[in-house]
Design an enzyme around this catalytic site. Structure first.
Site, PDB file in Angstrom:
ATOM      1  CG  ASP A  90      -2.315  -0.550   0.818  1.00 38.97           C
ATOM      2  OD1 ASP A  90      -2.436  -1.022  -0.319  1.00 38.97           O
ATOM      3  OD2 ASP A  90      -3.221  -0.530   1.661  1.00 38.97           O
ATOM      4  CG  HIS A 120      27.831   8.838  -7.566  1.00 38.74           C
ATOM      5  ND1 HIS A 120      27.522   7.965  -8.578  1.00 38.74           N
ATOM      6  CD2 HIS A 120      28.252   9.964  -8.177  1.00 38.74           C
ATOM      7  CE1 HIS A 120      27.751   8.556  -9.739  1.00 38.74           C
ATOM      8  NE2 HIS A 120      28.197   9.765  -9.520  1.00 38.74           N
ATOM      9  CG  ASP A 149      26.441  16.301  -8.459  1.00 39.49           C
ATOM     10  OD1 ASP A 149      25.548  16.794  -9.176  1.00 39.49           O
ATOM     11  OD2 ASP A 149      27.241  15.430  -8.863  1.00 39.49           O
ATOM     12  CG  ASP A 158      24.297  16.473 -13.221  1.00 41.70           C
ATOM     13  OD1 ASP A 158      24.534  16.765 -12.032  1.00 41.70           O
ATOM     14  OD2 ASP A 158      24.816  15.495 -13.799  1.00 41.70           O
ATOM     15  CG  HIS A 160      34.507  11.736 -12.323  1.00 40.56           C
ATOM     16  ND1 HIS A 160      34.252  12.824 -13.127  1.00 40.56           N
ATOM     17  CD2 HIS A 160      34.747  12.244 -11.079  1.00 40.56           C
ATOM     18  CE1 HIS A 160      34.309  13.932 -12.404  1.00 40.56           C
ATOM     19  NE2 HIS A 160      34.612  13.609 -11.157  1.00 40.56           N
ATOM     20  CG  HIS A 191      26.859  12.705 -17.453  1.00 41.17           C
ATOM     21  ND1 HIS A 191      25.586  13.226 -17.502  1.00 41.17           N
ATOM     22  CD2 HIS A 191      27.367  13.098 -16.254  1.00 41.17           C
ATOM     23  CE1 HIS A 191      25.330  13.880 -16.379  1.00 41.17           C
ATOM     24  NE2 HIS A 191      26.396  13.838 -15.607  1.00 41.17           N
ATOM     25  CG  HIS A 250      24.436   9.622 -15.795  1.00 38.28           C
ATOM     26  ND1 HIS A 250      25.295   8.779 -15.136  1.00 38.28           N
ATOM     27  CD2 HIS A 250      24.623  10.836 -15.215  1.00 38.28           C
ATOM     28  CE1 HIS A 250      25.963   9.463 -14.208  1.00 38.28           C
ATOM     29  NE2 HIS A 250      25.563  10.703 -14.234  1.00 38.28           N
ATOM     30  CD  GLU A 294      29.863  15.418 -14.067  1.00 40.17           C
ATOM     31  OE1 GLU A 294      29.895  15.248 -12.839  1.00 40.17           O
ATOM     32  OE2 GLU A 294      28.961  14.993 -14.790  1.00 40.17           O
ATOM     33  CE1 TYR A 303      35.263  14.697  -6.562  1.00 35.30           C
ATOM     34  CE2 TYR A 303      36.565  13.846  -8.410  1.00 35.30           C
ATOM     35  CZ  TYR A 303      35.443  14.498  -7.936  1.00 35.30           C
ATOM     36  OH  TYR A 303      34.502  14.961  -8.823  1.00 35.30           O
ATOM     37  NE  ARG A 319      30.739  15.956  -9.119  1.00 34.36           N
ATOM     38  CZ  ARG A 319      30.787  15.161  -8.050  1.00 34.36           C
ATOM     39  NH1 ARG A 319      31.924  14.574  -7.702  1.00 34.36           N
ATOM     40  NH2 ARG A 319      29.709  14.931  -7.323  1.00 34.36           N
ATOM     41  CD  GLU A 335      27.564  17.883 -13.043  1.00 31.92           C
ATOM     42  OE1 GLU A 335      27.387  17.704 -11.826  1.00 31.92           O
ATOM     43  OE2 GLU A 335      27.239  17.053 -13.911  1.00 31.92           O
TER      44      GLU A 335
HETATM   45 MN   LIG Z   1      26.839  14.995 -13.656  1.00 34.78          MN
END
Ligand SMILES: [Mn+2]
Length: 458
Positions: free
Chosen positions: A59, A260, A277, A288, A367, A371, A378, A401, A405, A423, A425
């Site tokens: 439910d 992430h 982010d 993004d 990374h 993207h 993405h 981006e 790190y 970062r 972006e």
């Molecule tokens: Mn991104």
């Protein structure tokens, strides 16, 4: 600490009175279906399924979001729907199977589009209830050699479709000899954005910017990360975004070195950097954006050094965007700036060319720079075509981006740099001679960020 918030007010005025979501643009969806059908093989039919509804508990439904491909072609937002595209059918090239209207159920869970609504508002030539699928599907499969169908949106449905196709062969003597995953067509269509899509992406980017300004306004030492998350998402809602493109990342101090991180549970300390982010969704299109800023309003010397290196890479990469270059060229620009900077700071040692060739920068920058961005954060779109990164053309939209790190326990790194994650972006759309920055309104330089935050702390 009174919050004057003058500059923020100024920014926010840009967004006021723009809360309306776009209304159903039937012509836009019809144009997409035509483009899709133009890519289908002769003598073929496409069967597309809505996204499944997931449950949190009995439910308790998790919020529903339509499958992006399904939405892209239909604009239809309800679960338990099937779309048939049958370009060679004499009367019905576009058919929807939907949940039936039901006053009893609708009293509990709200209005359904129903068969009549689908006929009236969604541009179909025919609509049925989902229960009629078995009975009606043969009408659209006669003499069809190829079926476009993508497995994976529900195992039960996948197996029903495959059983159906077999049964159909026995009963009617027709055999769809080829089953094709439509992903290639979606990749191609969705990779280049049309004018209407660019307008929605600009809007999503603008709202996303409002969330980042709210984060800069809200953050201060002693607060929890999730409180900043609340400020970001409150701004999204208040500026017309009904949901996020993805889970908001609010990562303070060493959490910023987890790419992430979405736990958002830490109490922020004086002297922390905060990496946010976040992306707002607007009419199924996403922003993004990442910003990294000091919780107390001013960068420490070490933070500033790392930040400005990332910013240099970010700006150089944006500068390199234009038709004809490839995404991997953009990434190479960022990698080159970052590697050179890390070398100058003593975080890497050796020859520049060799460090790049051996990807030594990956210890700190692990990374990709970009993207695709669109209906998915993405987004659909290929990263390799015959082994090569695709050539950019106007209308392609993606992120820039770069980041650095430095783990808390990084070996051979000066202590003052440890635990710093940065970062930056933004979102860009390729134009005829360069690119349009979709997110120009979010402070990005050290001076801009510090001035904004100081303004808030008068
Ligand atoms: Mn991104």
């Amino acid at each position: 600490m009174a919050k004057a918030g003058l500059s923020l007010e100024r920014h926010f005025c840009l967004y006021r009175n723009q809360k309306e979501q776009t209304v159903m643009n039937t012509a836009m969806f019809a144009a997409r279906r035509h483009a899709f059908m133009d890519h289908m093989q002769p003598g073929s039919v496409a069967i597309l399924k809505s996204a499944p509804q997931f449950m949190l508990a009995i439910d308790a439904e998790l919020p529903y979001r339509q499958d992006s491909d399904f939405y892209y072609l239909t604009g239809f937002e309800e679960p338990e729907a099937v779309c048939i595209l049958a370009p060679q059918h004499e009367e019905h090239q576009y058919v929807l199977f939907v949940r039936p209207s039901s006053p009893e159920i609708e009293r509990w869970t709200g209005k359904r589009v129903g068969v009549e609504g689908a006929m009236q508002e969604y541009g179909v030539q025919m609509a049925y209830t989902l229960e009629q699928l078995d009975e009606k599907l043969p009408d659209y499969l006669s003499n069809i050699a190829t079926v476009y169908y993508s497995n994976g949106l529900g195992e039960t449905f996948d197996s029903e479709i495959s059983k159906f196709l077999k049964r159909f062969r026995y009963k009617k003597g027709f055999l769809a000899r080829t089953l094709i995953d439509p992903s290639d067509i979606f990749d191609e269509l969705r990779m280049v954005k049309q004018a209407e899509e660019l307008a929605l992406l600009r809007k999503a980017a603008e709202i996303t910017g409002a969330g980042h300004l709210a984060a800069m306004q809200a953050a201060k030492p002693g607060m929890y990360e999730y409180e900043v998350q609340a400020a970001v998402e409150y701004a999204f809602r208040m500026h017309g975004s009904r949901r996020n493109g993805f889970e908001t990342i609010v990562a303070s101090g060493p959490n910023a070195t987890t790419l992430h991180y979405i736990a958002n549970q830490r109490r922020m300390q004086d002297g922390d950097l905060l990496l946010v982010d976040a992306g707002a969704e607007y009419a199924y299109y996403n922003g993004d954006v990442t910003r990294t800023f000091p919780v107390n309003g001013s960068f420490s010397p070490a933070q500033r050094i790392i930040y400005e290196l990332v910013l240099e890479a970010h700006l150089a990469a944006i500068h390199g965007v234009k038709p004809g270059v490839r995404l991997e060229d953009i990434h190479a620009i960022a990698v080159s700036v970052i590697t050179e900077g890390l070398l100058a700071l003593g975080l890497l040692e050796g020859e520049m060319d060799k460090l790049i060739e051996e990807k030594k920068y990956r210890e700190f920058y692990m990374h990709s720079t970009s993207h695709w961005l669109g209906v998915n954060t993405h987004d659909r779109g290929k990263y390799k075509i015959h082994g090569e990164s695709p050539v950019l053309e106007p209308g392609m939209v993606f992120t820039i981006e770069p980041g650095i790190y430095i783990a808390e326990d990084a070996e051979g790194v000066e202590p003052r740099y440890r635990g710093i994650g940065v970062r930056i972006e933004d979102n860009v759309a390729v134009t005829a001679d360069g690119c349009e920055l979709l997110t120009p309104h979010v402070p990005k330089t050290v001076a801009e960020i510090e001035a904004l935050m100081a303004g808030l702390r008068v």
